[in-house]
Design a protein around this motif. Structure first.
Motif, PDB file in Angstrom:
ATOM      1  N   ASP A 186       0.854  -1.356  -0.207  1.00 29.24           N
ATOM      2  CA  ASP A 186       0.473  -0.001   0.201  1.00 29.24           C
ATOM      3  C   ASP A 186       0.709   1.464  -0.344  1.00 29.24           C
ATOM      4  O   ASP A 186       1.514   0.897   0.545  1.00 29.24           O
TER       5      ASP A 186
ATOM      6  N   ASP B 151       1.320   4.776   1.142  1.00 30.99           N
ATOM      7  CA  ASP B 151       0.655   6.090   1.037  1.00 30.99           C
ATOM      8  C   ASP B 151       1.944   7.086   1.306  1.00 30.99           C
ATOM      9  O   ASP B 151       1.063   8.326   1.220  1.00 30.99           O
TER      10      ASP B 151
ATOM     11  N   HIS C 211      -5.640   1.939  -4.414  1.00 30.98           N
ATOM     12  CA  HIS C 211      -5.128   2.550  -2.635  1.00 30.98           C
ATOM     13  C   HIS C 211      -6.511   3.308  -2.401  1.00 30.98           C
ATOM     14  O   HIS C 211      -5.653   4.229  -2.811  1.00 30.98           O
TER      15      HIS C 211
ATOM     16  N   HIS D 155      -7.788   2.437   2.257  1.00 30.57           N
ATOM     17  CA  HIS D 155      -6.783   2.991   2.968  1.00 30.57           C
ATOM     18  C   HIS D 155      -7.639   3.307   3.955  1.00 30.57           C
ATOM     19  O   HIS D 155      -8.698   3.462   4.439  1.00 30.57           O
ATOM     20  N   ASN D 156      -6.782   3.379   5.425  1.00 25.91           N
ATOM     21  CA  ASN D 156      -7.104   3.372   7.168  1.00 25.91           C
ATOM     22  C   ASN D 156      -8.319   2.743   6.969  1.00 25.91           C
ATOM     23  O   ASN D 156      -9.687   3.209   7.433  1.00 25.91           O
TER      24      ASN D 156
HETATM   25 ZN   LIG Z   1      -2.713   2.991   3.148  1.00 25.81          ZN
END
Ligand SMILES: [Zn+2]
Ligand SMILES: [Zn+2]
Length: 213
Positions: A41, A43, A98, A117-118
């Motif tokens: 992922d 980020d 993502h 994501h999260n």
């Molecule tokens: Zn993430």
């Protein structure tokens, strides 16, 4: 072997997986014995993603990179973003999205693979129309999932169980930035990333014709 978060130990983990008889699998295929779904992922940093991707290709490893279209840290539509995707493809890796829930816009840049994501538990594992959800029940259970989040492996660094072939198959989530930038704590590693970004920003400013005298 010291389980540090750096590219040297990352290569050791990949070698351990190979020694344990694992092969690198694609999201979309049903997990079979000895499959390893290697997921990244992205980020924070395309630079870190590319550094990891180059190393993997040297080692004959194929991974799935999940990139954001809504990142505050990078712009996938910029020249840099476009060239990062094309380099990841050249290196033979899969590229998925993502995504920030509930936005799933899969254009031609992406393979139909999504990770949130999260994510929040209530939607995390729900099926996504026309895409594979990396958190769906098919791929995601506590026994067959390991993540390096914040430089902390909940069940310990997986290199030993990989070398021993101790799990039937596994999905591993690795965030390249926390392995590529130096530091012995998460805070130090993130500060290294920020320092590197600072240098990159100054170069970008100069390239954009901004006077820095
Ligand atoms: Zn993430
Ligand atoms: Zn280890």
């Amino acid at each position: 072997m010291s389980c540090s978060f750096d590219l040297e130990h990352y290569a050791e983990i990949l070698e351990a997986a190979r020694a344990g008889g694992y092969r690198f699998a694609h999201f979309g295929d049903d997990p079979e014995r000895c499959d390893l779904f290697l997921r990244h992922d992205i980020d924070l940093s395309l630079e870190a993603a590319l550094a990891m991707a180059e190393l993997e290709t040297e080692l004959g490893v194929r991974a799935t990179y999940l990139l954001m279209t809504e990142s505050v840290f990078y712009n996938l539509a910029s020249v840099e973003g476009v060239s990062a995707i094309s380099r990841l493809r050249e290196l033979g890796h899969a590229v998925g999205l993502h995504a920030v829930h509930p936005n799933v816009v899969l254009d031609e840049r992406f393979d139909p693979v999504v990770s949130w994501h999260n994510p929040r538990p209530e939607y995390m594992s729900e099926e996504i129309p026309s895409a594979v959800n990396a958190y769906s029940e098919r791929y995601f259970s506590p026994e067959t999932y390991r993540s390096d989040s914040n430089q902390h492996w909940r069940a310990g660094c997986p290199h030993e169980e990989l070398r021993a072939g101790a799990v039937p198959w596994l999905q591993i989530l690795i965030h390249p930035a926390i392995w590529v930038y130096p530091g012995t704590t998460m805070g130090q590693t993130m500060r290294s990333l920020v320092e590197s970004e600072k240098k990159r920003r100054l170069i970008q400013l100069a390239e954009d014709g901004i006077v820095l005298d």
